[in-house]
Design a protein around this motif. Sequence first.
Motif, PDB file in Angstrom:
ATOM      1  N   TYR A   9       1.302   1.748  -7.366  1.00  0.00           N
ATOM      2  CA  TYR A   9       1.057   2.558  -6.167  1.00  0.00           C
ATOM      3  C   TYR A   9       0.865   1.651  -4.948  1.00  0.00           C
ATOM      4  N   GLY A  10       0.121   0.578  -5.119  1.00  0.00           N
ATOM      5  CA  GLY A  10      -0.099  -0.364  -4.020  1.00  0.00           C
ATOM      6  C   GLY A  10       1.208  -0.937  -3.503  1.00  0.00           C
ATOM      7  N   ALA A  11       2.119  -1.285  -4.433  1.00  0.00           N
ATOM      8  CA  ALA A  11       3.429  -1.813  -4.053  1.00  0.00           C
ATOM      9  C   ALA A  11       4.242  -0.778  -3.277  1.00  0.00           C
ATOM     10  N   LEU A  12       4.102   0.490  -3.675  1.00  0.00           N
ATOM     11  CA  LEU A  12       4.792   1.581  -2.976  1.00  0.00           C
ATOM     12  C   LEU A  12       4.302   1.698  -1.532  1.00  0.00           C
ATOM     13  N   VAL A  13       2.987   1.637  -1.347  1.00  0.00           N
ATOM     14  CA  VAL A  13       2.418   1.739   0.002  1.00  0.00           C
ATOM     15  C   VAL A  13       2.889   0.569   0.869  1.00  0.00           C
ATOM     16  N   VAL A  14       2.883  -0.628   0.300  1.00  0.00           N
ATOM     17  CA  VAL A  14       3.346  -1.816   1.034  1.00  0.00           C
ATOM     18  C   VAL A  14       4.804  -1.647   1.452  1.00  0.00           C
ATOM     19  N   GLN A  15       5.629  -1.125   0.550  1.00  0.00           N
ATOM     20  CA  GLN A  15       7.043  -0.908   0.857  1.00  0.00           C
ATOM     21  C   GLN A  15       7.213   0.098   1.998  1.00  0.00           C
ATOM     22  N   LEU A  16       6.433   1.168   1.964  1.00  0.00           N
ATOM     23  CA  LEU A  16       6.503   2.176   3.034  1.00  0.00           C
ATOM     24  C   LEU A  16       6.098   1.583   4.381  1.00  0.00           C
ATOM     25  N   ILE A  17       5.073   0.731   4.368  1.00  0.00           N
ATOM     26  CA  ILE A  17       4.624   0.085   5.605  1.00  0.00           C
ATOM     27  C   ILE A  17       5.741  -0.794   6.172  1.00  0.00           C
ATOM     28  N   GLN A  18       6.425  -1.507   5.280  1.00  0.00           N
ATOM     29  CA  GLN A  18       7.537  -2.359   5.725  1.00  0.00           C
ATOM     30  C   GLN A  18       8.702  -1.526   6.244  1.00  0.00           C
ATOM     31  N   ASP A  19       8.956  -0.393   5.580  1.00  0.00           N
ATOM     32  CA  ASP A  19      10.084   0.463   5.971  1.00  0.00           C
ATOM     33  C   ASP A  19       9.851   1.175   7.299  1.00  0.00           C
ATOM     34  N   TYR A  20       8.641   1.673   7.503  1.00  0.00           N
ATOM     35  CA  TYR A  20       8.383   2.531   8.669  1.00  0.00           C
ATOM     36  C   TYR A  20       7.664   1.829   9.819  1.00  0.00           C
ATOM     37  N   GLU A  21       6.913   0.770   9.506  1.00  0.00           N
ATOM     38  CA  GLU A  21       6.181   0.018  10.530  1.00  0.00           C
ATOM     39  C   GLU A  21       5.349   0.926  11.436  1.00  0.00           C
ATOM     40  N   ASP A  22       4.841   2.008  10.860  1.00  0.00           N
ATOM     41  CA  ASP A  22       4.044   2.984  11.614  1.00  0.00           C
ATOM     42  C   ASP A  22       3.116   3.670  10.608  1.00  0.00           C
ATOM     43  N   TYR A  23       1.812   3.433  10.755  1.00  0.00           N
ATOM     44  CA  TYR A  23       0.866   3.925   9.744  1.00  0.00           C
ATOM     45  C   TYR A  23       0.794   5.448   9.671  1.00  0.00           C
ATOM     46  N   SER A  24       0.951   6.122  10.808  1.00  0.00           N
ATOM     47  CA  SER A  24       0.901   7.587  10.769  1.00  0.00           C
ATOM     48  C   SER A  24       2.113   8.136  10.019  1.00  0.00           C
ATOM     49  N   GLU A  25       3.256   7.449  10.136  1.00  0.00           N
ATOM     50  CA  GLU A  25       4.456   7.868   9.402  1.00  0.00           C
ATOM     51  C   GLU A  25       4.290   7.583   7.909  1.00  0.00           C
ATOM     52  N   VAL A  26       3.637   6.474   7.578  1.00  0.00           N
ATOM     53  CA  VAL A  26       3.352   6.154   6.169  1.00  0.00           C
ATOM     54  C   VAL A  26       2.458   7.239   5.573  1.00  0.00           C
ATOM     55  N   SER A  63     -15.022  19.847  -0.355  1.00  0.00           N
ATOM     56  CA  SER A  63     -14.773  18.419  -0.217  1.00  0.00           C
ATOM     57  C   SER A  63     -14.930  17.745  -1.571  1.00  0.00           C
ATOM     58  N   LEU A  64     -14.017  16.836  -1.861  1.00  0.00           N
ATOM     59  CA  LEU A  64     -14.093  16.036  -3.069  1.00  0.00           C
ATOM     60  C   LEU A  64     -14.590  14.650  -2.682  1.00  0.00           C
ATOM     61  N   ILE A  65     -15.663  14.208  -3.315  1.00  0.00           N
ATOM     62  CA  ILE A  65     -16.236  12.889  -3.042  1.00  0.00           C
ATOM     63  C   ILE A  65     -15.913  11.976  -4.221  1.00  0.00           C
ATOM     64  N   PHE A  66     -15.181  10.900  -3.948  1.00  0.00           N
ATOM     65  CA  PHE A  66     -14.722  10.003  -5.016  1.00  0.00           C
ATOM     66  C   PHE A  66     -15.652   8.809  -5.160  1.00  0.00           C
ATOM     67  N   ASP A  67     -16.366   8.763  -6.291  1.00  0.00           N
ATOM     68  CA  ASP A  67     -17.172   7.581  -6.608  1.00  0.00           C
ATOM     69  C   ASP A  67     -16.267   6.470  -7.102  1.00  0.00           C
ATOM     70  N   GLU A  68     -15.157   6.858  -7.688  1.00  0.00           N
ATOM     71  CA  GLU A  68     -14.154   5.895  -8.137  1.00  0.00           C
ATOM     72  C   GLU A  68     -12.783   6.449  -7.769  1.00  0.00           C
ATOM     73  N   ASN A  69     -11.889   5.538  -7.421  1.00  0.00           N
ATOM     74  CA  ASN A  69     -10.544   5.941  -7.026  1.00  0.00           C
ATOM     75  C   ASN A  69      -9.550   4.972  -7.661  1.00  0.00           C
ATOM     76  N   PRO A  70      -8.888   5.400  -8.749  1.00  0.00           N
ATOM     77  CA  PRO A  70      -7.986   4.494  -9.456  1.00  0.00           C
ATOM     78  C   PRO A  70      -6.854   3.962  -8.586  1.00  0.00           C
ATOM     79  N   LEU A  71      -6.474   4.699  -7.546  1.00  0.00           N
ATOM     80  CA  LEU A  71      -5.398   4.239  -6.667  1.00  0.00           C
ATOM     81  C   LEU A  71      -5.812   3.005  -5.867  1.00  0.00           C
ATOM     82  N   ALA A  72      -7.105   2.907  -5.556  1.00  0.00           N
ATOM     83  CA  ALA A  72      -7.587   1.865  -4.640  1.00  0.00           C
ATOM     84  C   ALA A  72      -8.348   0.752  -5.352  1.00  0.00           C
ATOM     85  N   GLU A  73      -8.139   0.642  -6.653  1.00  0.00           N
ATOM     86  CA  GLU A  73      -8.922  -0.274  -7.489  1.00  0.00           C
ATOM     87  C   GLU A  73      -8.900  -1.719  -7.008  1.00  0.00           C
ATOM     88  N   PHE A  74      -7.739  -2.228  -6.623  1.00  0.00           N
ATOM     89  CA  PHE A  74      -7.621  -3.653  -6.266  1.00  0.00           C
ATOM     90  C   PHE A  74      -7.256  -3.847  -4.797  1.00  0.00           C
TER      91      PHE A  74
END
Length: 205
Positions: free
Chosen positions: A32-49, A127-138
């Motif tokens: 998932y982290g690699a996917l987000v990085v790729q989107l950032i490189q592709d769009y160069e705009d965080y709101s679009e990501v 509202s959902l409050i996440f004590d742990e978030n597997p997507l953001a682990e590293f």
Amino acid sequence: MATSSKQYLTRGEELWKGRSEKVNAELFALTYGALVVQLIQDYEDYSEVNKQLEKMGYNIGTRLIEDFLAKSNLGRCADFREVGEVVAKVGFKSFLNIAPSITHGTTRPTSTGSVPPQANSVGSSFSLIFDENPLAEFVELPEDAIEGGLWFSNVLCGVIRGALEMVQMQVQTEFVSDVLRGDETTELRVKLIKHLEEEMPVGDD
């Protein structure tokens, strides 16, 4: 309410244990982290990501709901409060093996003092409050991503929106805080806009 919060959690645990196609959590987070990085490189705009992550999540959610309904064997929820309990305790537990805590909001009157007719009287947001978030682990967000408004786990907003739309609930989903951005908690808010089956036929206004 017919089913207690504890019973929902137990059901979610049973579904998780019975899931044969479990994904390794570490691999999932890195992918998932690699996917987000790729989107950032592709769009160069965080709101679009953010938009692209939400759109991806929406497509995932519209597909996951069928599997979820078939395996969970749950009946129709009585109100939006119960929807929140099912999403948190059964949905997240059965797919990601986490159970975010939940707080329920109530419908606020409009500027004219009336409560929107489509809103559920028991409460039209949670509202959902996440004590742990597997997507953001590293993950550690760079300063420019924080300043640019990146919501790293925005795919979850889309998943919830897509899944609930398939069961006739139009919702607005958004992260309001994230520990990755320096906040104390990671909170995802889900607000009921309307029940889709209650839409009036065109021309009846």
